[in-house]
Scaffold this active site. Structure first.
Site, PDB file in Angstrom:
ATOM      1  N   ARG A 155       0.863  -1.169   0.000  1.00  0.00           N
ATOM      2  CA  ARG A 155       0.000   0.000   0.000  1.00  0.00           C
ATOM      3  C   ARG A 155       0.906   1.228   0.000  1.00  0.00           C
ATOM      4  NH1 ARG A 155      -2.199  -3.412   4.186  1.00  0.00           N
ATOM      5  NH2 ARG A 155      -4.269  -4.219   3.622  1.00  0.00           N
ATOM      6  N   LYS A 179      -2.317  -2.104   7.840  1.00  0.00           N
ATOM      7  CA  LYS A 179      -3.526  -1.577   8.475  1.00  0.00           C
ATOM      8  C   LYS A 179      -3.666  -2.132   9.882  1.00  0.00           C
ATOM      9  CE  LYS A 179      -7.298  -1.775   6.079  1.00  0.00           C
ATOM     10  NZ  LYS A 179      -8.353  -2.330   5.209  1.00  0.00           N
ATOM     11  N   HIS A 250      -2.258   2.270  -5.921  1.00  0.00           N
ATOM     12  CA  HIS A 250      -2.916   1.020  -5.541  1.00  0.00           C
ATOM     13  C   HIS A 250      -3.108   0.095  -6.735  1.00  0.00           C
ATOM     14  CE1 HIS A 250      -4.512  -0.807  -1.939  1.00  0.00           C
ATOM     15  NE2 HIS A 250      -5.534  -1.279  -2.615  1.00  0.00           N
ATOM     16  N   ARG A 253      -0.494  -2.440  -6.743  1.00  0.00           N
ATOM     17  CA  ARG A 253      -0.778  -3.507  -5.758  1.00  0.00           C
ATOM     18  C   ARG A 253      -1.732  -4.536  -6.365  1.00  0.00           C
ATOM     19  NH1 ARG A 253      -1.216  -4.748  -0.101  1.00  0.00           N
ATOM     20  NH2 ARG A 253      -3.341  -5.120   0.607  1.00  0.00           N
ATOM     21  N   HIS A 276      -4.280  -8.940   3.904  1.00  0.00           N
ATOM     22  CA  HIS A 276      -5.743  -8.891   3.981  1.00  0.00           C
ATOM     23  C   HIS A 276      -6.233  -9.599   5.241  1.00  0.00           C
ATOM     24  CE1 HIS A 276      -6.282  -8.383  -0.664  1.00  0.00           C
ATOM     25  NE2 HIS A 276      -6.103  -7.228  -0.036  1.00  0.00           N
ATOM     26  N   TYR A 285      -9.036 -11.405  -6.744  1.00  0.00           N
ATOM     27  CA  TYR A 285      -8.009 -11.560  -7.776  1.00  0.00           C
ATOM     28  C   TYR A 285      -8.170 -12.842  -8.584  1.00  0.00           C
ATOM     29  CZ  TYR A 285      -6.172  -7.635  -5.254  1.00  0.00           C
ATOM     30  OH  TYR A 285      -6.051  -6.403  -4.658  1.00  0.00           O
TER      31      TYR A 285
END
Length: 292
Positions: A155, A179, A250, A253, A276, A285
């Site tokens: 990120r 995150k 992004h 990514r 994630h 994906y």
């Protein structure tokens, strides 16, 4: 930050709220929502742009929407809500003949999750890297940025917060703080490591602010590079090589993850590399790889 700018924003917002309350007769809840959205723009304009309300242009709005997204912190619905509020504000400025053009009119609403994200091919990323002037002061830095975004799937906030002691050169991994302050280790290839080494050699000749000595990516004033600077770099390189897709950092990514899934990588491994929380997010994906 100029006090005149603050006065300009306070006056514009005060008159706009007056217009919403008296002329549009909106409820107090709706007025508060519109005021919240304009205050976001005002803070951004005062701290990042140093622009008055009537000087805001298309690029400024685009950058703000990007910041609101904060990678994966706020989704497209939140971004769309804010964009709707800003459109109302600029329609008011048009009505008052304070501006001649609405800077939001050309901005497409962020896509909702049902739409698959845009990705770049390896050839497109290579073209972006080839467009970087490596002889310029920031050239090796910019090259390393694109390479790390694409080959590690970081990120943009993870990239700008990377520290020199986060790189484990012998083990070919990078420690990333994602995150929720969650730590993960991501493999980093020999090419990306070499590009990083080349940049750090040049960086060592810069006049670096003491508080940022351990931060890898710096601006030319020796301070930590901002997210907006990375956004601008990616957009500029894409435009230079004629990529018409609407991309951001992004996108690199997404491209990284899609390439892994297309190459047969285990979905759980991809989930760990991307950081994630849920594999449901990573499953996106598999749909992208089927399309390709």
């Amino acid at each position: 930050m100029s006090s005149q700018l603050e006065i300009a924003w306070e006056g514009a917002i005060r008159e706009y709220i007056h217009y919403l309350r008296l002329e549009r007769a909106l409820s107090e809840a709706s007025i508060q929502a519109y005021e919240h959205d304009v205050n976001l723009l005002a803070r951004f304009a005062l701290t990042q742009l140093e622009k008055k309300p009537t000087a805001i242009d298309y690029t400024d709005i685009e950058l703000l929407i990007f910041e609101i997204g904060r990678d994966e912190y706020l989704g497209a619905r939140s971004q769309n809500r804010v964009l709707s509020g800003l459109r109302s504000f600029f329609r008011y400025l048009l009505l008052e003949e304070l501006i001649t053009r609405d800077p939001t009119e050309l901005i497409a609403s962020p896509q909702l999750p049902k739409n698959l994200p845009t990705v770049l091919s390896t050839e497109e990323v290579d073209a972006m890297e080839a467009a970087i002037d490596l002889e310029s002061k920031s050239g090796l830095r910019d090259f390393a940025i694109i390479e790390l975004l694409f080959s590690c799937g970081l990120r943009v906030s993870e990239l700008t917060n990377l520290k020199i002691n986060n790189i484990f050169w012998d083990d070919h991994v990078v420690r990333v703080l994602g995150k929720g302050q969650k730590e993960r280790f991501v493999p980093i290839g020999a090419k990306a490591l070499n590009d990083l080494k080349n940049y750090l050699v040049v960086r060592n000749t810069w006049d670096v602010n003491k508080e940022y000595e351990n931060v890898i990516f710096l601006n030319l004033r020796g301070a930590q590079l901002s997210r907006i600077s990375v956004f601008k770099l990616v957009k500029s390189l894409a435009q230079t090589v004629g990529i018409s897709k609407n991309i951001s950092p992004h996108t690199l990514r997404h491209s990284f993850a899609t390439a892994l899934v297309m190459g047969g990588a285990d979905l759980r491994i991809v989930q760990e590399m991307l950081g994630h929380a849920s594999i449901v997010t990573t499953e996106l994906y598999t749909h992208l790889s089927r399309e390709h």
